[in-house]
Write a protein that holds these residues in place. Structure first.
Motif, PDB file in Angstrom:
ATOM      1  N   GLY A  58      -9.384 -27.961 -34.327  1.00 12.54           N
ATOM      2  CA  GLY A  58      -8.073 -28.167 -33.762  1.00 12.54           C
ATOM      3  C   GLY A  58      -8.116 -27.734 -32.105  1.00 12.54           C
ATOM      4  N   LYS A  59      -9.249 -27.418 -31.809  1.00 12.49           N
ATOM      5  CA  LYS A  59      -9.468 -27.169 -30.454  1.00 12.49           C
ATOM      6  C   LYS A  59     -10.592 -28.048 -29.734  1.00 12.49           C
ATOM      7  CE  LYS A  59      -8.707 -22.249 -31.159  1.00 12.49           C
ATOM      8  NZ  LYS A  59      -9.417 -20.815 -31.031  1.00 12.49           N
ATOM      9  N   ARG A  60     -10.176 -28.226 -28.347  1.00 15.62           N
ATOM     10  CA  ARG A  60     -11.092 -29.130 -27.648  1.00 15.62           C
ATOM     11  C   ARG A  60     -12.439 -28.487 -27.193  1.00 15.62           C
ATOM     12  NH1 ARG A  60      -7.330 -31.986 -22.776  1.00 15.62           N
ATOM     13  NH2 ARG A  60      -5.696 -32.752 -24.409  1.00 15.62           N
ATOM     14  N   GLY A  61     -13.421 -29.300 -27.563  1.00 20.10           N
ATOM     15  CA  GLY A  61     -14.695 -28.749 -27.052  1.00 20.10           C
ATOM     16  C   GLY A  61     -14.881 -28.277 -25.535  1.00 20.10           C
ATOM     17  N   GLU A  62     -15.816 -28.031 -25.167  1.00 23.07           N
ATOM     18  CA  GLU A  62     -16.133 -27.400 -23.778  1.00 23.07           C
ATOM     19  C   GLU A  62     -16.332 -28.784 -23.041  1.00 23.07           C
ATOM     20  OE1 GLU A  62     -19.205 -24.602 -23.556  1.00 23.07           O
ATOM     21  OE2 GLU A  62     -18.094 -23.147 -24.522  1.00 23.07           O
ATOM     22  N   GLU A  63     -16.904 -29.914 -23.274  1.00 19.75           N
ATOM     23  CA  GLU A  63     -17.131 -30.871 -22.547  1.00 19.75           C
ATOM     24  C   GLU A  63     -15.875 -31.927 -22.904  1.00 19.75           C
ATOM     25  OE1 GLU A  63     -20.822 -32.703 -23.331  1.00 19.75           O
ATOM     26  OE2 GLU A  63     -21.822 -30.883 -23.695  1.00 19.75           O
ATOM     27  N   SER A  64     -16.062 -32.847 -21.887  1.00 13.17           N
ATOM     28  CA  SER A  64     -14.728 -34.122 -21.916  1.00 13.17           C
ATOM     29  C   SER A  64     -15.091 -34.970 -23.220  1.00 13.17           C
ATOM     30  CB  SER A  64     -14.896 -34.916 -20.605  1.00 13.17           C
ATOM     31  OG  SER A  64     -14.300 -36.114 -20.945  1.00 13.17           O
ATOM     32  N   PRO A  65     -14.084 -35.453 -23.865  1.00 12.47           N
ATOM     33  CA  PRO A  65     -14.376 -36.471 -25.196  1.00 12.47           C
ATOM     34  C   PRO A  65     -15.084 -37.693 -24.664  1.00 12.47           C
ATOM     35  CG  PRO A  65     -12.183 -36.300 -24.463  1.00 12.47           C
ATOM     36  CD  PRO A  65     -12.658 -35.217 -23.623  1.00 12.47           C
ATOM     37  N   THR A  66     -15.063 -38.000 -23.533  1.00 16.39           N
ATOM     38  CA  THR A  66     -15.710 -39.372 -22.750  1.00 16.39           C
ATOM     39  C   THR A  66     -16.443 -39.176 -21.904  1.00 16.39           C
ATOM     40  OG1 THR A  66     -13.785 -39.650 -21.290  1.00 16.39           O
ATOM     41  CG2 THR A  66     -13.413 -40.465 -23.596  1.00 16.39           C
ATOM     42  N   THR A  75      -5.158 -38.042 -15.671  1.00 15.48           N
ATOM     43  CA  THR A  75      -3.758 -38.278 -15.566  1.00 15.48           C
ATOM     44  C   THR A  75      -2.964 -37.089 -16.567  1.00 15.48           C
ATOM     45  OG1 THR A  75      -3.924 -39.741 -17.596  1.00 15.48           O
ATOM     46  CG2 THR A  75      -3.761 -40.744 -15.491  1.00 15.48           C
ATOM     47  N   VAL A  76      -1.835 -37.212 -16.603  1.00 16.58           N
ATOM     48  CA  VAL A  76      -1.000 -35.920 -17.548  1.00 16.58           C
ATOM     49  C   VAL A  76      -1.771 -35.745 -18.830  1.00 16.58           C
ATOM     50  CG1 VAL A  76       0.880 -35.329 -18.531  1.00 16.58           C
ATOM     51  CG2 VAL A  76       1.277 -36.658 -16.400  1.00 16.58           C
ATOM     52  N   ASP A  77      -2.211 -34.402 -19.080  1.00 19.43           N
ATOM     53  CA  ASP A  77      -3.024 -34.049 -20.116  1.00 19.43           C
ATOM     54  C   ASP A  77      -2.331 -34.132 -21.418  1.00 19.43           C
ATOM     55  OD1 ASP A  77      -5.499 -33.283 -21.044  1.00 19.43           O
ATOM     56  OD2 ASP A  77      -5.072 -31.223 -20.840  1.00 19.43           O
ATOM     57  N   LEU A  78      -1.942 -35.332 -21.763  1.00 16.73           N
ATOM     58  CA  LEU A  78      -1.248 -35.617 -23.070  1.00 16.73           C
ATOM     59  C   LEU A  78      -2.421 -36.273 -24.036  1.00 16.73           C
ATOM     60  CD1 LEU A  78       2.597 -36.537 -22.201  1.00 16.73           C
ATOM     61  CD2 LEU A  78       1.496 -34.132 -22.947  1.00 16.73           C
ATOM     62  N   GLU A  79      -3.056 -37.211 -23.596  1.00 15.77           N
ATOM     63  CA  GLU A  79      -3.967 -37.996 -24.300  1.00 15.77           C
ATOM     64  C   GLU A  79      -5.296 -37.700 -23.793  1.00 15.77           C
ATOM     65  OE1 GLU A  79      -6.028 -39.641 -26.411  1.00 15.77           O
ATOM     66  OE2 GLU A  79      -4.118 -40.549 -26.869  1.00 15.77           O
ATOM     67  N   VAL A  80      -6.480 -37.298 -24.677  1.00 18.40           N
ATOM     68  CA  VAL A  80      -7.517 -36.760 -23.860  1.00 18.40           C
ATOM     69  C   VAL A  80      -8.734 -38.022 -23.491  1.00 18.40           C
ATOM     70  CG1 VAL A  80      -7.530 -34.763 -25.597  1.00 18.40           C
ATOM     71  CG2 VAL A  80      -8.504 -36.972 -26.696  1.00 18.40           C
ATOM     72  N   ILE A  81      -8.252 -39.175 -23.915  1.00 17.71           N
ATOM     73  CA  ILE A  81      -9.037 -40.303 -23.719  1.00 17.71           C
ATOM     74  C   ILE A  81      -8.316 -41.091 -22.597  1.00 17.71           C
ATOM     75  CG2 ILE A  81      -9.960 -42.591 -24.539  1.00 17.71           C
ATOM     76  CD1 ILE A  81     -10.789 -41.383 -27.161  1.00 17.71           C
ATOM     77  N   GLN A  82      -9.174 -40.943 -21.416  1.00 20.80           N
ATOM     78  CA  GLN A  82      -8.097 -41.714 -20.502  1.00 20.80           C
ATOM     79  C   GLN A  82      -7.766 -43.218 -20.488  1.00 20.80           C
ATOM     80  OE1 GLN A  82      -6.393 -41.511 -17.958  1.00 20.80           O
ATOM     81  NE2 GLN A  82      -7.499 -41.210 -15.990  1.00 20.80           N
ATOM     82  N   ALA A  83      -8.480 -44.022 -21.098  1.00 19.18           N
ATOM     83  CA  ALA A  83      -8.072 -45.340 -21.150  1.00 19.18           C
ATOM     84  C   ALA A  83      -6.720 -45.562 -22.259  1.00 19.18           C
ATOM     85  CB  ALA A  83      -9.514 -46.208 -21.837  1.00 19.18           C
ATOM     86  N   TYR A  84      -7.009 -44.953 -23.177  1.00 16.01           N
ATOM     87  CA  TYR A  84      -5.799 -44.760 -24.068  1.00 16.01           C
ATOM     88  C   TYR A  84      -4.605 -44.165 -23.587  1.00 16.01           C
ATOM     89  CZ  TYR A  84      -9.302 -45.617 -27.696  1.00 16.01           C
ATOM     90  OH  TYR A  84     -10.115 -46.364 -28.460  1.00 16.01           O
ATOM     91  N   ASN A  85      -4.596 -43.131 -22.488  1.00 17.78           N
ATOM     92  CA  ASN A  85      -3.586 -42.943 -21.680  1.00 17.78           C
ATOM     93  C   ASN A  85      -2.896 -43.859 -21.013  1.00 17.78           C
ATOM     94  OD1 ASN A  85      -1.828 -40.307 -20.941  1.00 17.78           O
ATOM     95  ND2 ASN A  85      -2.797 -40.982 -18.966  1.00 17.78           N
ATOM     96  N   ILE A  86      -4.047 -44.677 -20.173  1.00 24.07           N
ATOM     97  CA  ILE A  86      -3.375 -45.855 -19.325  1.00 24.07           C
ATOM     98  C   ILE A  86      -2.681 -46.756 -20.379  1.00 24.07           C
ATOM     99  CG2 ILE A  86      -4.115 -47.533 -18.137  1.00 24.07           C
ATOM    100  CD1 ILE A  86      -6.715 -45.927 -17.024  1.00 24.07           C
ATOM    101  N   LYS A  87      -3.278 -47.108 -21.488  1.00 20.24           N
ATOM    102  CA  LYS A  87      -2.460 -48.052 -22.493  1.00 20.24           C
ATOM    103  C   LYS A  87      -0.804 -47.460 -22.644  1.00 20.24           C
ATOM    104  CE  LYS A  87      -2.825 -49.608 -27.125  1.00 20.24           C
ATOM    105  NZ  LYS A  87      -1.626 -48.839 -27.552  1.00 20.24           N
TER     106      LYS A  87
END
Length: 394
Positions: free
Chosen positions: A65-73, A151-163
């Motif tokens: 339920g928590k993000r890892g230390e690295e970016s997911p992409t 972008t706004v930190d609501l979607e962890v994957i940038q491409a999906y946030n752009i979508k």
């Protein structure tokens, strides 16, 4: 023997159904891509930026339920003489095949877009792995910068946030929405002009430095698959009115004119009809009729909505604004000599015989054909109060 034949057939059919998938792909053999950026590297090569989803980081988040230390992409760059060549070089660099079906967006840098994207589109259209619902964007920046921005930190994957940005912005009438399928339809034999959603990084107003945030701004205009210019925000709104793709929007109007105050009108539904007017076998003009249902979202203390004339005047101001936006779009379209409005398609639909005669000269005819715009804006609701409260100050 008669009993055995059907039994043997049933066994063979069951054996066929139980066979494994011949085209299976294991996760440790592929790189799942979420977005792709395409830039010009030099005169002969492309720079391909591929956003790879890191399974281990997504697994950590799903389990804890928590993000890892690295970016997911991770964004990986590859260079090649063509899209397929750069993709193969990506395989050589990573040891994994790029998996394209989950790509949400394809972003093209302006330099490459002005050179032309026909070879890129040819590969994208032929490859069965690439979904036709993938969104296509063009940027004044480098495409790789768009995928690397935050972008706004609501979607962890940038491409999906752009979508998500594209879909929400389109629903509010702020930008166009173009996927691969729509682009292919626009670039038909009857029309060689297309529009593509614009996306850019935001500059800091004070320092003029580029920030890591993105915005959908302006619309790229393509002709024969080459970027030839841009529609600004007003021209984009006018385009959406003309092509009947404005679902909802908010318009700001200065009213009353003698006061420095505004009213805000929310458009709930709109309808645009475009028809050619033919006289003596010649195209006399093109008529655009626009109507919409609106609500008064915000008034000001200078307006008394109990007076019918106040509402009538606001409707007229709204009609003037919409007509101005459409005219601005048409002027820019003619300046670029790009029929992104689909007038050629409409003439072919209503007057097929006339279109056969003029299609070879349509670019010249488009520039000189008068466009008549009729706008009818109706404000159906004004809310629960008839007069706004006056600001008495402190």
């Amino acid at each position: 023997m008669k009993v055995k034949v059907p039994l043997i057939i049933m066994i063979i059919v069951q054996m066929l159904l139980l066979t494994s998938c011949w085209s299976k792909k294991e996760l440790d053999e592929i790189s799942i891509l979420s977005g792709v950026g395409i830039d010009s590297y030099d005169e002969e090569n492309l720079l391909l930026t591929m956003q790879v989803i890191l399974h281990r980081e997504m697994k950590i988040e799903s389990q804890t339920g928590k993000r890892g230390e690295e970016s997911p992409t991770q964004n990986i760059e590859a260079i090649g003489g063509s899209l397929i060549d750069a993709n193969r070089n990506f395989v050589l660099q990573t040891g994994r095949h790029g998996y394209w079906p989950h790509i949400a967006v394809i972003v093209i840098g302006e330099e490459q877009a002005r050179k032309g994207i026909s070879p890129i589109l040819d590969i994208l259209e032929r490859d069965h792995e690439i979904r036709q619902r993938t969104y296509l964007l063009v940027t004044k920046d480098k495409a790789k910068d768009i995928l690397m921005a935050e972008t706004v930190d609501l979607e962890v994957i940038q491409a999906y946030n752009i979508k998500d940005m594209i879909e929400n912005s389109y629903e509010h009438g702020e930008s166009a929405k173009v996927d691969l399928h729509k682009y292919y339809l626009m670039s038909s034999e009857k029309n060689n002009s297309c529009y593509v959603t614009g996306i850019n990084t935001i500059k800091d107003d004070n320092t003029e430095k580029v920030t890591s945030n993105l915005e959908l701004k302006d619309t790229g205009i393509f002709k024969e698959n080459k970027l030839i210019g841009w529609f600004d925000s007003e021209q984009t709104r006018g385009l959406l009115w003309i092509i009947d793709e404005l679902n909802s929007c908010v318009s700001r109007i200065n009213y009353p004119k003698d006061k420095k105050d505004f009213v805000f009108i929310e458009t709930l539904r709109s309808k645009t009809k475009v028809k050619p007017v033919v006289k003596n076998d010649n195209l006399e003009k093109i008529v655009i009729d626009v109507s919409s249902q609106n609500i008064l979202a915000q008034a000001n203390e200078h307006i008394d909505l109990t007076k019918v004339e106040s509402l009538d005047e606001i409707e007229k101001e709204l009609e003037h604004l919409v007509k101005t936006q459409m005219e601005s779009s048409l002027v820019k379209g003619k300046e670029l000599n790009a029929d992104v409005f689909g007038f050629g398609e409409i003439i072919h639909k209503y007057e097929p015989e006339l279109w056969k005669e003029i299609k070879e000269y349509w670019e010249d005819i488009f520039l000189t054909t008068p466009i008549e715009i009729n706008v009818d804006m109706n404000i159906k609701r004004t809310g629960l109060i008839s007069k706004s409260k006056k600001d008495e100050g402190m």
